[in-house]
Design a protein around this motif. Structure first.
Motif, PDB file in Angstrom:
ATOM      1  N   PHE A 156       0.813  -1.216   0.000  1.00 52.17           N
ATOM      2  CA  PHE A 156       0.000   0.000   0.000  1.00 52.17           C
ATOM      3  C   PHE A 156       0.848   1.268   0.000  1.00 52.17           C
ATOM      4  O   PHE A 156       0.321   2.366  -0.167  1.00 52.17           O
ATOM      5  CB  PHE A 156      -0.945  -0.004   1.203  1.00 52.17           C
ATOM      6  CG  PHE A 156      -2.023  -1.051   1.103  1.00 52.17           C
ATOM      7  CD1 PHE A 156      -3.190  -0.804   0.398  1.00 52.17           C
ATOM      8  CD2 PHE A 156      -1.864  -2.295   1.691  1.00 52.17           C
ATOM      9  CE1 PHE A 156      -4.179  -1.767   0.284  1.00 52.17           C
ATOM     10  CE2 PHE A 156      -2.842  -3.263   1.586  1.00 52.17           C
ATOM     11  CZ  PHE A 156      -4.010  -3.007   0.874  1.00 52.17           C
ATOM     12  N   HIS A 208     -10.902   3.738  -8.705  1.00 47.75           N
ATOM     13  CA  HIS A 208     -10.207   4.385  -7.591  1.00 47.75           C
ATOM     14  C   HIS A 208     -10.944   5.635  -7.098  1.00 47.75           C
ATOM     15  O   HIS A 208     -10.747   6.064  -5.964  1.00 47.75           O
ATOM     16  CB  HIS A 208      -8.772   4.730  -7.980  1.00 47.75           C
ATOM     17  CG  HIS A 208      -7.875   3.527  -8.078  1.00 47.75           C
ATOM     18  ND1 HIS A 208      -7.488   2.978  -9.276  1.00 47.75           N
ATOM     19  CD2 HIS A 208      -7.324   2.752  -7.111  1.00 47.75           C
ATOM     20  CE1 HIS A 208      -6.717   1.926  -9.050  1.00 47.75           C
ATOM     21  NE2 HIS A 208      -6.597   1.766  -7.749  1.00 47.75           N
ATOM     22  N   ASN A 212     -12.940   2.196  -2.072  1.00 51.26           N
ATOM     23  CA  ASN A 212     -11.712   2.045  -1.299  1.00 51.26           C
ATOM     24  C   ASN A 212     -11.431   0.559  -1.083  1.00 51.26           C
ATOM     25  O   ASN A 212     -12.152  -0.300  -1.590  1.00 51.26           O
ATOM     26  CB  ASN A 212     -11.796   2.813   0.029  1.00 51.26           C
ATOM     27  CG  ASN A 212     -12.907   2.312   0.936  1.00 51.26           C
ATOM     28  OD1 ASN A 212     -13.188   1.110   1.018  1.00 51.26           O
ATOM     29  ND2 ASN A 212     -13.571   3.240   1.626  1.00 51.26           N
ATOM     30  N   ARG A 213     -10.409   0.257  -0.323  1.00 55.60           N
ATOM     31  CA  ARG A 213      -9.964  -1.133  -0.238  1.00 55.60           C
ATOM     32  C   ARG A 213     -10.955  -2.050   0.495  1.00 55.60           C
ATOM     33  O   ARG A 213     -10.838  -3.272   0.400  1.00 55.60           O
ATOM     34  CB  ARG A 213      -8.585  -1.205   0.417  1.00 55.60           C
ATOM     35  CG  ARG A 213      -8.526  -0.750   1.870  1.00 55.60           C
ATOM     36  CD  ARG A 213      -7.080  -0.745   2.330  1.00 55.60           C
ATOM     37  NE  ARG A 213      -6.960  -0.501   3.769  1.00 55.60           N
ATOM     38  CZ  ARG A 213      -5.791  -0.446   4.406  1.00 55.60           C
ATOM     39  NH1 ARG A 213      -4.656  -0.603   3.739  1.00 55.60           N
ATOM     40  NH2 ARG A 213      -5.754  -0.233   5.700  1.00 55.60           N
ATOM     41  N   TYR A 226      -9.933  -6.610  -7.535  1.00 52.63           N
ATOM     42  CA  TYR A 226      -8.477  -6.611  -7.349  1.00 52.63           C
ATOM     43  C   TYR A 226      -7.799  -6.044  -8.589  1.00 52.63           C
ATOM     44  O   TYR A 226      -8.007  -6.523  -9.702  1.00 52.63           O
ATOM     45  CB  TYR A 226      -7.976  -8.030  -7.073  1.00 52.63           C
ATOM     46  CG  TYR A 226      -6.469  -8.165  -7.093  1.00 52.63           C
ATOM     47  CD1 TYR A 226      -5.675  -7.341  -6.285  1.00 52.63           C
ATOM     48  CD2 TYR A 226      -5.841  -9.089  -7.910  1.00 52.63           C
ATOM     49  CE1 TYR A 226      -4.302  -7.454  -6.303  1.00 52.63           C
ATOM     50  CE2 TYR A 226      -4.460  -9.221  -7.923  1.00 52.63           C
ATOM     51  CZ  TYR A 226      -3.698  -8.397  -7.123  1.00 52.63           C
ATOM     52  OH  TYR A 226      -2.323  -8.504  -7.147  1.00 52.63           O
ATOM     53  N   VAL A 230      -3.348  -1.356  -6.166  1.00 50.25           N
ATOM     54  CA  VAL A 230      -4.496  -1.843  -5.420  1.00 50.25           C
ATOM     55  C   VAL A 230      -5.325  -0.671  -4.877  1.00 50.25           C
ATOM     56  O   VAL A 230      -4.813   0.444  -4.701  1.00 50.25           O
ATOM     57  CB  VAL A 230      -4.005  -2.753  -4.278  1.00 50.25           C
ATOM     58  CG1 VAL A 230      -3.312  -1.941  -3.188  1.00 50.25           C
ATOM     59  CG2 VAL A 230      -5.115  -3.614  -3.705  1.00 50.25           C
ATOM     60  N   LEU A 231      -6.626  -0.908  -4.643  1.00 47.64           N
ATOM     61  CA  LEU A 231      -7.458   0.101  -3.993  1.00 47.64           C
ATOM     62  C   LEU A 231      -6.869   0.464  -2.639  1.00 47.64           C
ATOM     63  O   LEU A 231      -6.334  -0.392  -1.932  1.00 47.64           O
ATOM     64  CB  LEU A 231      -8.880  -0.423  -3.815  1.00 47.64           C
ATOM     65  CG  LEU A 231      -9.665  -0.756  -5.090  1.00 47.64           C
ATOM     66  CD1 LEU A 231     -10.984  -1.423  -4.736  1.00 47.64           C
ATOM     67  CD2 LEU A 231      -9.904   0.491  -5.927  1.00 47.64           C
ATOM     68  N   LYS A 232      -7.000   1.745  -2.252  1.00 47.18           N
ATOM     69  CA  LYS A 232      -6.374   2.234  -1.031  1.00 47.18           C
ATOM     70  C   LYS A 232      -7.423   2.640   0.013  1.00 47.18           C
ATOM     71  O   LYS A 232      -8.623   2.412  -0.157  1.00 47.18           O
ATOM     72  CB  LYS A 232      -5.483   3.439  -1.371  1.00 47.18           C
ATOM     73  CG  LYS A 232      -4.375   3.155  -2.397  1.00 47.18           C
ATOM     74  CD  LYS A 232      -3.369   2.148  -1.912  1.00 47.18           C
ATOM     75  CE  LYS A 232      -2.082   2.164  -2.720  1.00 47.18           C
ATOM     76  NZ  LYS A 232      -2.218   1.885  -4.147  1.00 47.18           N
TER      77      LYS A 232
END
Length: 356
Positions: A156, A208, A212-213, A226, A230-232
């Motif tokens: 991340f 994005h 979010n993740r 996925y 990667v999504l944050k």
């Protein structure tokens, strides 16, 4: 206010970051992009990668042939080609690309960063300085996958570390090089692009901006959410959405739509990539409407990208209307299926029409 808008017509948009793959997959997906976008920057990470102008020309011919087979006139959609930067890319490759008229950028994949990046660069400034100098001279943009691949760096944190380790030294060495920080995902990346000196821009994906993740783990592991980067965290999503809707012309649309067969996503080692070409503008409209800034969608989707790349704006239009749009559960693709992002869910915007 955007909340009262029920229909929106904008200059036909472009997608400044797109994966079309090749062969039967290309034939299956090209229509989804061409239905909405006038042009798209085509990623070169095929197997083998598109490393020369000759390979880019051949790939372009295959895309145009797939368009024709799908009944898409060449005037309706133009693929903008790129080269895959390697440790062995030559100055002559860059000079040929700049003269070609159809190669519009060179893609940096740090080796091992994402899908089909094994041939990527191992030491950008150490191995590619002469090539970067030639690109700066020719005005050919460098399109960067902005993540370090050091296994000691948390997944991340890869983008934030890339800013310090790569972007800042790169700008110092080549202050006039045009650089696109692609699929930006962090508040640190947003801050860098906003205030960096020289010609720097960034593409932002719909996924994005919207998610979010947590989306990766809602109700169990969700492989179709996925992607790489990667999504944050939510704070990063909010920073990205603020950048996209700010009106700042350094930020523009790039879907990073990446088709994979369902079976390769729903696997023990699933592929990275979200398929958004089907409903890209519906997703972006949803994101902009969420913060009451639909009036700024045209700049982000249709004006900022052409300005950065030195191309004219499209002459056609695209109309969105506020209406229920149910995302299909899956789509046929090359003898298999592909699952679009947020499959089965509904959006409140849909593309109504495109016009000349």
């Amino acid at each position: 206010m955007s909340s009262t808008i029920t229909s929106l017509t904008i200059i036909r948009p472009d997608d400044w970051h797109l994966h079309l793959r090749d062969g039967a997959v290309l034939a299956s997906v090209v229509g989804d992009t061409a239905r909405q976008f006038g042009r798209a920057i085509i990623m070169p990470n095929l197997k083998p990668p598109v490393t020369t102008v000759a390979l880019a020309a051949a790939y372009r011919d295959r895309i145009l042939a797939a368009q024709e087979k799908a009944g898409i006139p060449q005037r309706d959609f133009t693929p903008l080609m790129t080269l895959y930067l390697t440790d062995n890319t030559s100055v002559q490759d860059i000079e040929q690309a700049a003269k070609s008229g159809f190669v519009h950028g060179v893609k940096l994949y740090p080796a091992g960063a994402t899908t089909n990046s094994d041939a990527g660069v191992t030491d950008l400034l150490g191995r590619c300085s002469l090539v970067l100098e030639a690109m700066q001279k020719a005005g050919l943009p460098l399109l960067v996958h902005g993540e370090v691949t050091d296994p000691d760096i948390d997944l991340f944190d890869r983008e934030a570390v890339f800013v310090d380790r790569v972007m800042i030294p790169l700008r110092r060495a080549f202050p006039e090089l045009k650089v696109v920080f692609e699929h930006l995902t962090t508040s640190e990346g947003v801050q860098y692009v906003r205030y960096a000196e020289g010609p720097v821009a960034a593409t932002l994906t719909a996924h994005h901006l919207l998610y979010n993740r947590n989306a990766l783990f809602a109700g169990g592991l969700q492989p179709h959410w996925y992607c790489l980067p990667v999504l944050k965290r939510e704070k990063h999503r909010q920073a990205l959405l603020d950048a996209a809707t700010s009106g700042n012309n350094r930020f523009f649309l790039g879907t990073d739509s990446a088709p994979h067969p369902r079976g390769l996503k729903e696997a023990a080692c699933g592929c990275a990539g979200c398929y958004t070409a089907l409903h890209a503008m519906e997703l972006y409209a949803t994101a902009f409407a969420s913060v009451d800034r639909l009036d700024r969608l045209e700049g982000f989707a249709s004006r900022h990208g052409p300005a950065f790349y030195g191309l004219p704006e499209n002459t056609g239009t695209l109309t969105l209307e506020r209406a229920d749009f149910k995302i299909p559960a899956e789509l046929p693709m090359a003898g298999s299926t592909v699952v679009p992002l947020a499959a089965g869910q509904s959006l409140q915007w849909k593309v109504a029409s495109t016009g000349a």
